[in-house]
Design an enzyme around this catalytic site. Sequence first.
Site, PDB file in Angstrom:
ATOM      1  N   ARG A  67       0.798  -1.230   0.000  1.00 27.62           N
ATOM      2  CA  ARG A  67       0.000   0.000   0.000  1.00 27.62           C
ATOM      3  C   ARG A  67       0.826   1.274   0.000  1.00 27.62           C
ATOM      4  O   ARG A  67       0.323   2.327  -0.366  1.00 27.62           O
ATOM      5  CB  ARG A  67      -1.000  -0.027   1.141  1.00 27.62           C
ATOM      6  CG  ARG A  67      -2.061  -1.095   0.874  1.00 27.62           C
ATOM      7  CD  ARG A  67      -3.136  -1.053   1.878  1.00 27.62           C
ATOM      8  NE  ARG A  67      -4.192  -1.976   1.484  1.00 27.62           N
ATOM      9  CZ  ARG A  67      -5.364  -2.013   2.048  1.00 27.62           C
ATOM     10  NH1 ARG A  67      -5.648  -1.177   3.017  1.00 27.62           N
ATOM     11  NH2 ARG A  67      -6.270  -2.870   1.654  1.00 27.62           N
ATOM     12  N   GLU A 104       4.146 -11.210  14.458  1.00 23.63           N
ATOM     13  CA  GLU A 104       3.507 -11.867  15.595  1.00 23.63           C
ATOM     14  C   GLU A 104       3.272 -13.352  15.326  1.00 23.63           C
ATOM     15  O   GLU A 104       3.135 -14.145  16.234  1.00 23.63           O
ATOM     16  CB  GLU A 104       2.197 -11.167  15.982  1.00 23.63           C
ATOM     17  CG  GLU A 104       1.214 -10.978  14.864  1.00 23.63           C
ATOM     18  CD  GLU A 104       1.445  -9.730  14.011  1.00 23.63           C
ATOM     19  OE1 GLU A 104       0.603  -9.475  13.149  1.00 23.63           O
ATOM     20  OE2 GLU A 104       2.459  -9.037  14.168  1.00 23.63           O
TER      21      GLU A 104
END
Length: 180
Positions: A67, A104
Site C-alpha cells: 500500500r 507476531e
Amino acid sequence: MSEKKKLDVVRGSVREFPDFPSPGICFRDITPILKDPASFSAAIDLFESYLREHFPKIDLIAGLDSRGFLFGPALAQRLGIGFVLIRKKGKLPGPTLSVSYSLEYGKAEIEIQTDAVDPGQKVVIIDDLLATGGTMAAACDLLQRRNADILVCLVIIELTSLKGTEKLKPYPFHSLLQYD
C-alpha cells in the site's frame, strides 16, 4: 480547503470493519480513500504540506509493499523526486539487499534493489498503516544498510495502542490519523 478540512475528508473516508480479520480486531480500511479523488488528493496534500514544512531537501520516497505503492508515487510526483520500491522477498529482479524481521506469527523478509538508493540520499518511507511497527522498522534497517539518511516514516493511520513507533526510534514518524 484548510488542513483541518482535508484531514476531516480523509478521516471520513476510513471504514471500520469490526471483528476482522478475527474477533476483537477493528480493521481500518483505507480503500475508500483510493476510490474518492477528493479524499486521495487531500491525503497527498497533507503529506506534501508536512514534508515541505519539515524537510526542504528530499531525494526519494520509498514505499512499502504494497500500500505504500499507492500513496508514494503520487507524493513523489508532487515533490518532483523519485520513488523506490521496498518489496516482499523474491519480488524484485536483479541484485537486492534484504532484511528479515519478526511478525507476531512468524518471520518475513523485505528487500530493495541494491542500486535503488545511494549512500547519503535523503529518504522518506511511506505506508498506509503502522500497527506493531515491524515492517516499517525493517524498512528503516534496510535503508540504513544502504547508508541512506532516513528523514521520516509516514503513514495514513497509526494504531497507537500497539506502540509501533517505539520500534522506529530514533527515526521521526508522522501519521495523519491515530486510533487506539
